[in-house]
Design a protein around this motif. Structure first.
Motif, PDB file in Angstrom:
ATOM      1  N   ALA A 170     -13.745   1.300   0.662  1.00 40.72           N
ATOM      2  CA  ALA A 170     -15.083   0.711   0.742  1.00 40.72           C
ATOM      3  C   ALA A 170     -15.044  -0.761   0.351  1.00 40.72           C
ATOM      4  CB  ALA A 170     -16.059   1.485  -0.139  1.00 40.72           C
ATOM      5  N   ARG A 171     -14.204  -1.101  -0.626  1.00 40.76           N
ATOM      6  CA  ARG A 171     -14.073  -2.500  -1.041  1.00 40.76           C
ATOM      7  C   ARG A 171     -13.241  -3.316  -0.059  1.00 40.76           C
ATOM      8  NH1 ARG A 171     -13.043   0.152  -5.936  1.00 40.76           N
ATOM      9  NH2 ARG A 171     -10.807  -0.249  -5.707  1.00 40.76           N
ATOM     10  N   ASN A 172     -12.469  -2.631   0.749  1.00 44.74           N
ATOM     11  CA  ASN A 172     -11.573  -3.301   1.697  1.00 44.74           C
ATOM     12  C   ASN A 172     -11.846  -2.763   3.095  1.00 44.74           C
ATOM     13  OD1 ASN A 172      -9.543  -4.762  -0.282  1.00 44.74           O
ATOM     14  ND2 ASN A 172      -9.845  -2.701  -1.091  1.00 44.74           N
ATOM     15  N   GLY A 173     -13.022  -3.111   3.618  1.00 45.16           N
ATOM     16  CA  GLY A 173     -13.492  -2.533   4.876  1.00 45.16           C
ATOM     17  C   GLY A 173     -12.571  -2.769   6.046  1.00 45.16           C
ATOM     18  N   ARG A 174     -11.842  -3.880   6.035  1.00 42.62           N
ATOM     19  CA  ARG A 174     -10.915  -4.141   7.140  1.00 42.62           C
ATOM     20  C   ARG A 174      -9.847  -3.060   7.233  1.00 42.62           C
ATOM     21  NH1 ARG A 174      -7.267  -9.422   6.674  1.00 42.62           N
ATOM     22  NH2 ARG A 174      -6.390  -8.130   5.002  1.00 42.62           N
ATOM     23  N   TRP A 175      -9.361  -2.611   6.079  1.00 38.67           N
ATOM     24  CA  TRP A 175      -8.328  -1.579   6.073  1.00 38.67           C
ATOM     25  C   TRP A 175      -8.898  -0.205   6.406  1.00 38.67           C
ATOM     26  CZ3 TRP A 175      -3.375  -2.564   6.334  1.00 38.67           C
ATOM     27  CH2 TRP A 175      -2.958  -3.860   5.999  1.00 38.67           C
ATOM     28  N   TRP A 176     -10.162   0.008   6.078  1.00 35.23           N
ATOM     29  CA  TRP A 176     -10.813   1.256   6.495  1.00 35.23           C
ATOM     30  C   TRP A 176     -10.866   1.306   8.027  1.00 35.23           C
ATOM     31  CZ3 TRP A 176     -15.608   3.401   3.475  1.00 35.23           C
ATOM     32  CH2 TRP A 176     -15.834   4.728   3.843  1.00 35.23           C
ATOM     33  N   ALA A 177     -11.335   0.220   8.654  1.00 39.52           N
ATOM     34  CA  ALA A 177     -11.395   0.171  10.118  1.00 39.52           C
ATOM     35  C   ALA A 177      -9.999   0.308  10.720  1.00 39.52           C
ATOM     36  CB  ALA A 177     -12.047  -1.137  10.565  1.00 39.52           C
ATOM     37  N   PHE A 178      -9.011  -0.321  10.083  1.00 37.47           N
ATOM     38  CA  PHE A 178      -7.621  -0.248  10.530  1.00 37.47           C
ATOM     39  C   PHE A 178      -7.130   1.199  10.544  1.00 37.47           C
ATOM     40  CE2 PHE A 178      -2.995  -0.787   9.597  1.00 37.47           C
ATOM     41  CZ  PHE A 178      -2.647  -1.552  10.696  1.00 37.47           C
ATOM     42  N   GLY A 179      -7.496   1.951   9.494  1.00 39.88           N
ATOM     43  CA  GLY A 179      -7.059   3.340   9.384  1.00 39.88           C
ATOM     44  C   GLY A 179      -7.822   4.312  10.255  1.00 39.88           C
ATOM     45  N   LEU A 180      -8.952   3.879  10.833  1.00 40.24           N
ATOM     46  CA  LEU A 180      -9.728   4.761  11.706  1.00 40.24           C
ATOM     47  C   LEU A 180      -9.099   4.936  13.080  1.00 40.24           C
ATOM     48  CD1 LEU A 180     -13.425   3.625  11.039  1.00 40.24           C
ATOM     49  CD2 LEU A 180     -12.323   5.730  10.263  1.00 40.24           C
ATOM     50  N   PRO A 209       2.727   3.724  11.402  1.00 42.51           N
ATOM     51  CA  PRO A 209       2.761   2.303  11.001  1.00 42.51           C
ATOM     52  C   PRO A 209       1.446   1.822  10.386  1.00 42.51           C
ATOM     53  CG  PRO A 209       2.670   2.519  13.396  1.00 42.51           C
ATOM     54  CD  PRO A 209       2.911   3.885  12.846  1.00 42.51           C
ATOM     55  N   PHE A 210       0.316   2.397  10.826  1.00 44.83           N
ATOM     56  CA  PHE A 210      -0.987   2.024  10.266  1.00 44.83           C
ATOM     57  C   PHE A 210      -1.076   2.433   8.797  1.00 44.83           C
ATOM     58  CE2 PHE A 210      -1.663   2.270  14.772  1.00 44.83           C
ATOM     59  CZ  PHE A 210      -2.650   1.345  15.072  1.00 44.83           C
ATOM     60  N   TYR A 211      -0.771   3.711   8.541  1.00 52.91           N
ATOM     61  CA  TYR A 211      -0.955   4.236   7.195  1.00 52.91           C
ATOM     62  C   TYR A 211       0.138   3.776   6.235  1.00 52.91           C
ATOM     63  CZ  TYR A 211      -4.595   6.970   9.369  1.00 52.91           C
ATOM     64  OH  TYR A 211      -5.725   7.337  10.055  1.00 52.91           O
ATOM     65  N   GLU A 212       1.327   3.433   6.762  1.00 54.02           N
ATOM     66  CA  GLU A 212       2.346   2.817   5.912  1.00 54.02           C
ATOM     67  C   GLU A 212       1.811   1.511   5.338  1.00 54.02           C
ATOM     68  OE1 GLU A 212       5.237   3.314   4.662  1.00 54.02           O
ATOM     69  OE2 GLU A 212       6.029   5.098   5.653  1.00 54.02           O
ATOM     70  N   LYS A 213       1.193   0.696   6.185  1.00 57.01           N
ATOM     71  CA  LYS A 213       0.641  -0.579   5.737  1.00 57.01           C
ATOM     72  C   LYS A 213      -0.494  -0.364   4.732  1.00 57.01           C
ATOM     73  CE  LYS A 213       3.198  -3.418   8.096  1.00 57.01           C
ATOM     74  NZ  LYS A 213       4.151  -4.315   7.387  1.00 57.01           N
ATOM     75  N   LEU A 214      -1.360   0.606   5.026  1.00 54.16           N
ATOM     76  CA  LEU A 214      -2.469   0.889   4.119  1.00 54.16           C
ATOM     77  C   LEU A 214      -1.934   1.338   2.758  1.00 54.16           C
ATOM     78  CD1 LEU A 214      -5.722   2.767   5.113  1.00 54.16           C
ATOM     79  CD2 LEU A 214      -4.709   3.058   2.874  1.00 54.16           C
ATOM     80  N   SER A 215      -0.946   2.237   2.780  1.00 57.16           N
ATOM     81  CA  SER A 215      -0.364   2.740   1.537  1.00 57.16           C
ATOM     82  C   SER A 215       0.289   1.613   0.744  1.00 57.16           C
ATOM     83  CB  SER A 215       0.658   3.837   1.849  1.00 57.16           C
ATOM     84  OG  SER A 215       1.213   4.381   0.673  1.00 57.16           O
ATOM     85  N   GLU A 216       0.944   0.687   1.440  1.00 61.11           N
ATOM     86  CA  GLU A 216       1.583  -0.450   0.768  1.00 61.11           C
ATOM     87  C   GLU A 216       0.555  -1.345   0.095  1.00 61.11           C
ATOM     88  OE1 GLU A 216       3.991  -2.513   3.581  1.00 61.11           O
ATOM     89  OE2 GLU A 216       5.313  -0.798   3.947  1.00 61.11           O
ATOM     90  N   LYS A 217      -0.606  -1.503   0.721  1.00 61.53           N
ATOM     91  CA  LYS A 217      -1.645  -2.338   0.129  1.00 61.53           C
ATOM     92  C   LYS A 217      -2.262  -1.677  -1.100  1.00 61.53           C
ATOM     93  CE  LYS A 217      -1.493  -5.861   2.861  1.00 61.53           C
ATOM     94  NZ  LYS A 217      -1.129  -7.196   2.345  1.00 61.53           N
TER      95      LYS A 217
END
Length: 255
Positions: free
Chosen positions: A22-32, A105-113
């Motif tokens: 919720a605080r990082n909406g760009r990554w939420w959209a990325f993970g959708l 690759p999407f969720y790897e990046k999200l997890s790293e963040k």
């Protein structure tokens, strides 16, 4: 009491993940994105199953051809409903695996963040997908070992309507946690056997987190919206509860 507190703590990690995305909406959209792709596949499959469940039930029950029309129609109708419910349950159980495979690759990046490490796993995503798919298939086999007996126990009066659904939610929730924590654990160099061992040793928080996610994933389209939060929450569960890394602090990229 301790187990209940740990179970509730596991639930809390989902909400921590929800707060992070919720605080990082760009990554939420990325993970959708991968969740939407997987959701479209399952919707098409379930529509097909719903339209053809009666025909499949007829095909599977040639022995009922000689029954009286009333009993035959009732039996095949009930079987058709069970086939659709079974397909829906299988979709819920495999949605995470398919979404993680599509979106590796999407969720790897999200997890790293969410959980930056000093020495993250630098395996290319195109090499990690086959391993992820293989691990997901093994997990699915474990799920079936539990859920197939539970499916037949569901026909037992009283037990099938009370105990079995609870056991089913616990089993499904545990294995959802297995899938969702795999990203963060793999980045720590852990393979499937080690990941299972860690989660078996932390059953209460693993179940608390997974059962909530399982119940949310039963609601159409909520699974899509909740998927990035589930990945973030599972990463926080690994970082803070299962394999603490005090030196790592969550990154908060600009939304």
């Amino acid at each position: 009491m301790r187990s209940l507190r740990e179970f509730a703590g596991g639930i809390g990690f989902f909400f921590q993940g929800l707060g992070w995305v919720a605080r990082n909406g760009r990554w939420w959209a990325f993970g959708l994105i991968p969740a939407l792709i997987a959701f479209a596949v399952y919707v098409a499959a379930l529509i097909y199953l719903g339209n053809n469940a009666s025909g499949i039930a007829d095909f599977l029950t040639p022995f009922a051809d000689g029954w009286s029309e009333g009993w035959r129609d009732f039996f095949r109708g009930a079987l058709g409903v069970l086939l659709f419910i079974g397909g829906l349950a299988l979709a819920v159980l495999t949605f995470t695996a398919l979404t993680l495979t599509i979106g590796d690759p999407f969720y790897e990046k999200l997890s790293e963040k969410v959980d930056p490490l000093d020495g993250p796993d630098d395996t290319p995503w195109w090499r990690s997908i086959p391993r992820s798919l293989r691990d997901s298939l093994v997990t699915l086999l474990y799920v079936l070992l539990f859920t197939i007996p539970l499916f037949f126990l569901g026909f037992v009066p009283v037990i099938g309507q009370t105990v079995v659904p609870v056991l089913g939610a616990l089993v499904s929730g545990f294995f959802l946690t297995v899938e969702l924590t795999s990203l963060a654990m793999e980045r720590r160099g852990m393979r499937r056997r080690d990941r299972f061992a860690v989660l078996r040793g932390n059953k209460a928080p693993a179940l608390g987190f997974g059962v909530l996610v399982f119940l949310l994933f039963l609601v159409p389209f909520v699974a899509v919206i909740a998927m990035p939060a589930a990945v973030a929450g599972a990463t926080l569960l690994v970082r803070s509860r299962l394999i603490p890394a005090p030196s790592a602090t969550p990154d908060h990229p600009p939304a």
